[in-house]
Design a protein around this motif. Sequence first.
Motif, PDB file in Angstrom:
ATOM      1  N   TYR A 141      39.844  31.352  35.574  1.00 39.60           N
ATOM      2  CA  TYR A 141      40.536  32.622  35.363  1.00 39.60           C
ATOM      3  C   TYR A 141      41.475  32.891  36.523  1.00 39.60           C
ATOM      4  O   TYR A 141      41.324  32.355  37.630  1.00 39.60           O
ATOM      5  CB  TYR A 141      39.545  33.778  35.212  1.00 39.60           C
ATOM      6  CG  TYR A 141      38.882  34.206  36.500  1.00 39.60           C
ATOM      7  CD1 TYR A 141      39.454  35.185  37.328  1.00 39.60           C
ATOM      8  CD2 TYR A 141      37.669  33.631  36.900  1.00 39.60           C
ATOM      9  CE1 TYR A 141      38.836  35.566  38.516  1.00 39.60           C
ATOM     10  CE2 TYR A 141      37.052  34.022  38.075  1.00 39.60           C
ATOM     11  CZ  TYR A 141      37.639  34.984  38.891  1.00 39.60           C
ATOM     12  OH  TYR A 141      37.046  35.362  40.053  1.00 39.60           O
ATOM     13  N   ALA A 142      42.467  33.733  36.248  1.00 38.96           N
ATOM     14  CA  ALA A 142      43.352  34.269  37.285  1.00 38.96           C
ATOM     15  C   ALA A 142      43.499  35.753  37.021  1.00 38.96           C
ATOM     16  O   ALA A 142      43.681  36.173  35.864  1.00 38.96           O
ATOM     17  CB  ALA A 142      44.718  33.595  37.253  1.00 38.96           C
ATOM     18  N   LYS A 143      43.391  36.530  38.084  1.00 38.34           N
ATOM     19  CA  LYS A 143      43.550  37.982  37.930  1.00 38.34           C
ATOM     20  C   LYS A 143      44.260  38.556  39.148  1.00 38.34           C
ATOM     21  O   LYS A 143      44.110  38.045  40.258  1.00 38.34           O
ATOM     22  CB  LYS A 143      42.206  38.667  37.729  1.00 38.34           C
ATOM     23  CG  LYS A 143      41.309  38.671  38.945  1.00 38.34           C
ATOM     24  CD  LYS A 143      40.055  39.501  38.681  1.00 38.34           C
ATOM     25  CE  LYS A 143      39.161  39.579  39.925  1.00 38.34           C
ATOM     26  NZ  LYS A 143      37.957  40.405  39.684  1.00 38.34           N
ATOM     27  N   PRO A 144      45.077  39.595  38.926  1.00 37.85           N
ATOM     28  CA  PRO A 144      45.739  40.232  40.082  1.00 37.85           C
ATOM     29  C   PRO A 144      44.749  41.023  40.909  1.00 37.85           C
ATOM     30  O   PRO A 144      43.875  41.704  40.368  1.00 37.85           O
ATOM     31  CB  PRO A 144      46.792  41.138  39.430  1.00 37.85           C
ATOM     32  CG  PRO A 144      46.256  41.424  38.056  1.00 37.85           C
ATOM     33  CD  PRO A 144      45.468  40.210  37.650  1.00 37.85           C
ATOM     34  N   LEU A 145      44.884  40.941  42.230  1.00 39.58           N
ATOM     35  CA  LEU A 145      44.055  41.712  43.144  1.00 39.58           C
ATOM     36  C   LEU A 145      44.738  43.036  43.451  1.00 39.58           C
ATOM     37  O   LEU A 145      45.923  43.211  43.171  1.00 39.58           O
ATOM     38  CB  LEU A 145      43.808  40.912  44.425  1.00 39.58           C
ATOM     39  CG  LEU A 145      43.012  39.617  44.225  1.00 39.58           C
ATOM     40  CD1 LEU A 145      42.837  38.902  45.557  1.00 39.58           C
ATOM     41  CD2 LEU A 145      41.664  39.889  43.592  1.00 39.58           C
ATOM     42  N   PRO A 146      44.017  43.993  44.032  1.00 41.90           N
ATOM     43  CA  PRO A 146      44.651  45.281  44.381  1.00 41.90           C
ATOM     44  C   PRO A 146      45.878  45.085  45.254  1.00 41.90           C
ATOM     45  O   PRO A 146      45.996  44.100  45.990  1.00 41.90           O
ATOM     46  CB  PRO A 146      43.536  46.019  45.137  1.00 41.90           C
ATOM     47  CG  PRO A 146      42.274  45.435  44.603  1.00 41.90           C
ATOM     48  CD  PRO A 146      42.574  43.989  44.330  1.00 41.90           C
TER      49      PRO A 146
END
Length: 685
Positions: A651-656
Amino acid sequence: MLRTIPPRVSVIIPAYNSMPELTKCVTSAMEQTLGPEQIEIIAIDDGSTDGTGQELDRLARTCSRLRVIHQSNSGGAGGPRNTGLDLATGDYVFFLDSDDYLGPDALRRMVATADENRTDVVLGKMVSVDGRAVPTAVFSHNQPRTDVFSSLAYRTLGCWKLFRRSLIERLGLRFPPYRNCEDKPFTAAAYLNADGISVVADYDCYYSRNRRNGNNLTRTAAGLVHRMDGTRLCFETVARYVEPGPRRDRIMRRHVEWELCGPLRALLPWEDDREARERFYPQFRQWALRHVTDGVFQQIAPPDRLIVHLLRADRYEDLMTVARHAEEDQTRGHLVDKGRVYWLHPFFRDPAKAVPDACFDVTDRLPVHHDLTEAAWTGDGGRLRLSGHARIDSLGPLEPGTRLILRSRGVPHPDLRLPVVVGAVPHRPDARTGESPEPAAAFGAVLDLDAVDAGAPLGDGIWDLHLEVRCEGVGRTVRLRQTRTDDDGGRADPPPRELRTASRSGRGPTTARPFFTPHGNLSVEIRPTPAEPPCHVTQVAWDPSAPGTLVVGGRVTADAARHPEAMTLRAEDDTGLARETPVRCTSADGHTGFTARLPVRELPPGRWTLTLRTGATPGTDDSNGPVPVPHTTGLTGTRWFNASRLGRPYYAKPLPRAAHGALVLRVAPVRLTAALRRRLRGLVN
């Protein structure tokens, strides 16, 4: 089934005659979103006689992670809490009183905060259910990592918090056997030794309420006899863990105000006179002599200074007179003398009492009421028009000596002090009451940024604006603040403005940016006018036809469009490893757009920061800096299967949002056990 993995949190609930509130308390812990396998609940029946023990046993039959201990009554909450600590196995412990309850997502949020910020204590926002007093100031905003010297955390010493258990065991912390104030020295010791404190303020974590039968210990054990041992231990704890000096003074001030002066004033007059004189008064006096330094004395309010002075001077009768008449004496007026304001207490300048004036000096504590009602550019130059109103409580109108002060933030520079016009200045009505302030409280000024510094322009950096308010010869300086907000709780900043370059020899264009801080304070930033970035990002999205591929698009300036081959989209991880992909440019309608496709699925696991590089212009030494790919709120995470790694899902997800403003993606394999657990939990729900 035996537990093989330690839980994340041990929830410890001391219970004594806690019906009917107990049921909601325990079920709120059982229903936490953190998950059943992550929590153990240890409830200690401390010799109850009202069915509390039977209700705990009933609840335990419905929940395998609830452990019930029955013991003889210990007389307070500290004993059963210690029993729970001896049995706890979680990474963290949370103390939950049996008349209170948790918000459903409380423990998950607090554990995540502690894990992410590596902090030892987490405060979750407290809520009053039926008027019971709870701390509020510390929960004004989230604080990922702070300490007791940089926050208001030390104002709340109740133990209803998340503690890292290794900290408690390293210090050998246990609760003393007192009926009241037993949790204050425990929490104080944890605070003062913690590797970081976090505050979760954006979720209602802990609901505090009074019992219907009124048998809360804070009510049934409110007398001095139940408080003195805990108070003594508070002072000793601070003295043990904090070296003498300003830091210790700051912490001691809390105990002097809340554990010494407050109870002395409110409780000592109601005690038996012999007990008060021979038992309690000597202890209060000892604390005043030993722990109230000159630094603490200067910080506390005049009523507390008077009490401390009388304790130090061993004047029992005068002290009791002051304590018995404290409420009526608070309403007495003030005297202005030589630029200072004094509280007109009966002892003030009474030759028979001989109390120093410092015990009555309220100058620095009189509230200053002020509001900046207008901040706007006027004319074509760098002239900022300011107007508003201000007054010092209990004093007369504004005086001509009122000044506007510009104070450089972080750069050594003398304060710039500017006159303001006072009285008869146009001003707006108060946003809350609709009433206009008295003309005598109005002020106005025009701030010429091109000539404010003795005829020279204001230098680069951030300048904070203050107002020195003067009334009846008394001066108080406050940050210039706008109290009213718009419907969304924000404030409209005046637009940035480019200043004249004629007064800035050898300088290029300079921009002034007035802005309001989150608290409404006005500041001005002076910076060289930034050059137009070579490109602007208008699209950041996952390609629906190519899993794990990020599409970044936008437009480029004419200069950058002349050398499109130099542009790349760059992903760089925390170790410095970088991957670049070319940018494709197209022209239409006189504009040049670009598109880049980054195969995120080919990146190794890690945190990847995304920027656009435009490279150097051929034949020159000029090079544009990287342009951050902006963090986009609409961008969610994505998943794909990696054939080169045995078909494992990634998975890839944007961080804050990061401090530098660039989009940061976390790339990692999906934890199959955790994913399966979430799936099963969703099916059950």
